[in-house]
Design a protein around this motif. Structure first.
Motif, mmCIF file in Angstrom:
data_model
loop_
_atom_site.group_PDB
_atom_site.id
_atom_site.type_symbol
_atom_site.label_atom_id
_atom_site.label_comp_id
_atom_site.label_asym_id
_atom_site.label_seq_id
_atom_site.Cartn_x
_atom_site.Cartn_y
_atom_site.Cartn_z
ATOM 1 N N ALA A 192 30.989 86.773 -40.404
ATOM 2 C CA ALA A 192 30.544 85.765 -39.344
ATOM 3 C C ALA A 192 29.578 84.806 -40.040
ATOM 4 O O ALA A 192 29.500 83.671 -39.667
ATOM 5 N N LEU A 193 28.653 84.947 -40.707
ATOM 6 C CA LEU A 193 27.698 83.797 -41.498
ATOM 7 C C LEU A 193 28.134 83.590 -42.581
ATOM 8 O O LEU A 193 28.386 81.647 -42.662
ATOM 9 N N VAL A 194 29.394 83.665 -43.313
ATOM 10 C CA VAL A 194 30.365 82.766 -44.291
ATOM 11 C C VAL A 194 31.116 82.747 -43.457
ATOM 12 O O VAL A 194 32.345 81.367 -44.675
ATOM 13 N N SER A 195 31.788 82.636 -42.868
ATOM 14 C CA SER A 195 32.580 81.896 -41.639
ATOM 15 C C SER A 195 32.744 80.345 -41.306
ATOM 16 O O SER A 195 31.556 79.507 -40.590
ATOM 17 N N PRO A 196 33.675 79.942 -41.998
ATOM 18 C CA PRO A 196 33.426 78.322 -42.098
ATOM 19 C C PRO A 196 33.952 78.068 -40.455
ATOM 20 O O PRO A 196 34.254 76.462 -39.983
ATOM 21 N N TRP A 197 34.396 78.852 -39.608
ATOM 22 C CA TRP A 197 34.403 79.180 -38.098
ATOM 23 C C TRP A 197 33.855 78.608 -37.293
ATOM 24 O O TRP A 197 33.478 78.530 -35.585
ATOM 25 N N ARG A 198 32.383 79.652 -37.757
ATOM 26 C CA ARG A 198 31.399 80.174 -36.545
ATOM 27 C C ARG A 198 30.909 78.695 -36.569
ATOM 28 O O ARG A 198 30.499 77.726 -37.409
ATOM 29 N N ASP A 199 30.325 78.619 -34.948
ATOM 30 C CA ASP A 199 29.805 77.829 -34.730
ATOM 31 C C ASP A 199 28.054 78.348 -35.646
ATOM 32 O O ASP A 199 27.213 78.932 -35.612
ATOM 33 N N HIS A 200 27.423 76.863 -35.858
ATOM 34 C CA HIS A 200 26.278 77.114 -36.342
ATOM 35 C C HIS A 200 24.506 77.308 -35.875
ATOM 36 O O HIS A 200 23.916 78.416 -35.675
ATOM 37 N N ASP A 201 24.706 77.699 -33.973
ATOM 38 C CA ASP A 201 23.935 77.597 -33.301
ATOM 39 C C ASP A 201 23.825 79.173 -33.453
ATOM 40 O O ASP A 201 23.260 79.931 -33.542
ATOM 41 N N LYS A 202 25.056 79.429 -33.196
ATOM 42 C CA LYS A 202 25.784 80.917 -33.566
ATOM 43 C C LYS A 202 25.580 81.975 -34.523
ATOM 44 O O LYS A 202 24.811 82.859 -34.697
ATOM 45 N N LYS A 203 24.954 81.182 -35.733
ATOM 46 C CA LYS A 203 25.074 81.703 -36.797
ATOM 47 C C LYS A 203 23.583 81.608 -36.997
ATOM 48 O O LYS A 203 22.559 82.229 -37.964
ATOM 49 N N ALA A 204 22.525 81.118 -36.452
ATOM 50 C CA ALA A 204 20.987 81.778 -36.477
ATOM 51 C C ALA A 204 21.319 82.421 -35.816
ATOM 52 O O ALA A 204 20.141 83.244 -35.994
ATOM 53 N N TYR A 205 21.549 83.322 -34.599
ATOM 54 C CA TYR A 205 21.187 84.796 -34.681
ATOM 55 C C TYR A 205 21.464 85.319 -35.403
ATOM 56 O O TYR A 205 21.809 86.768 -35.996
ATOM 57 N N ASP A 206 22.922 85.422 -35.609
ATOM 58 C CA ASP A 206 24.002 86.158 -36.916
ATOM 59 C C ASP A 206 22.894 86.640 -37.874
ATOM 60 O O ASP A 206 22.403 87.641 -38.682
ATOM 61 N N GLY A 207 22.170 84.962 -38.409
ATOM 62 C CA GLY A 207 20.889 85.422 -39.704
ATOM 63 C C GLY A 207 19.495 86.176 -39.296
ATOM 64 O O GLY A 207 19.410 87.490 -39.805
ATOM 65 N N GLY A 208 19.003 86.338 -38.366
ATOM 66 C CA GLY A 208 18.471 86.722 -37.453
ATOM 67 C C GLY A 208 18.339 88.274 -37.235
ATOM 68 O O GLY A 208 18.177 88.977 -37.854
#
Length: 256
Positions: A192-208
């Motif tokens: 999810a973190l490296v996907s170019p299609w994932r919303d950046h706000d959701k990447k914040a959750y993914d990273g955490g």
């Protein structure tokens, strides 16, 4: 945009300027560090969501992971696995709530699972995409008046997910739930973190969540299994995920 915000010297100067403001000093040290365990995590997450709906969203349907699991089992769907927060909540130190249930099945069991869910909850609206069949609650709408998702019937859109379903599923002894191994949970967050299609706000959750899972489970992560599965995300995923793990352990930002 040319900005100095990410320049190491700028960050060091900012940290030095704020060094005498100790409002957060030592506070995070009191947080749990180890994994909560699936049984405790799923109970806590489910309770938080149900309490929220009873208190603030009384019109919303309260569909729990146990409800969906029972539905699939009764329909003879055998190869399901809990995904999303409910799948990896036990690997987190502090469980939290989520408003939908994510469960993945192989394409061979898609129709059986889809029909079972539709029959159990006929009031839900159904949206079928290539990678997910989404069931939405028409009585629980967001600020844009769109129905909110309640169940996501996920399908293995990538090779790593096909392998996950076959080789990276464990059964929790206390609950009987089929969940991803810790390696599969971490790789799913990495994807999810490296996907170019994932919303950046959701990447914040993914990273955490990636950081918390890595730190809480650092002693039990099988790095060989981790890299083997990550290599199926993309050709350099096996090597890159190990760098992401080190960044998480050393409190460094991810290159996303």
């Amino acid at each position: 945009m040319d900005s100095k915000l990410f320049d190491p010297d700028y960050i060091a100067a900012r940290n030095a300027a704020l060094a005498d403001q100790d409002g957060f000093a030592g506070v995070d040290d009191l947080d749990p560090r180890g994994p909560s365990g699936h049984a405790y995590g799923i109970r806590t997450s489910t309770r938080l969501t149900s309490d929220y709906r009873r208190t603030h969203r009384k019109q919303a349907m309260d569909v729990t992971p146990a409800d969906v699991i029972d539905c699939l089992n009764e329909a003879g769907v055998t190869e399901w696995v809990l995904m999303g927060l409910h799948g990896y909540v036990g690997y987190l130190p502090m469980p939290r709530a989520t408003q939908d249930v994510d469960v993945m099945v192989p394409y061979s069991q898609k129709t059986r699972a889809m029909r079972a869910i539709a029959a159990r909850w006929p009031m839900l609206e159904q949206r079928e995409l290539s990678q997910v069949v989404r069931f939405l609650d028409p009585a629980d709408r967001d600020a844009d008046d769109r129905p909110k998702p309640v169940i996501d019937l996920m399908l293995p859109w990538g090779k790593f997910q096909e392998t996950l379903l076959k080789q990276y599923v464990v059964v929790n002894k206390e609950t009987g739930h089929r969940i991803p191994t810790v390696e599969a949970a971490i790789v799913s967050k990495y994807a999810a973190l490296v996907s170019p299609w994932r919303d950046h706000d959701k990447k914040a959750y993914d990273g955490g969540d990636f950081r918390r899972m890595v730190r809480a489970n650092r002693e039990i992560i099988d790095r060989q299994k981790l890299t083997a599965l990550a290599a199926e995300v993309w050709e350099k995923g096996g090597a890159e995920i190990l760098e992401f793990v080190e960044l998480a352990l050393n409190e460094k930002p991810f290159p996303i």
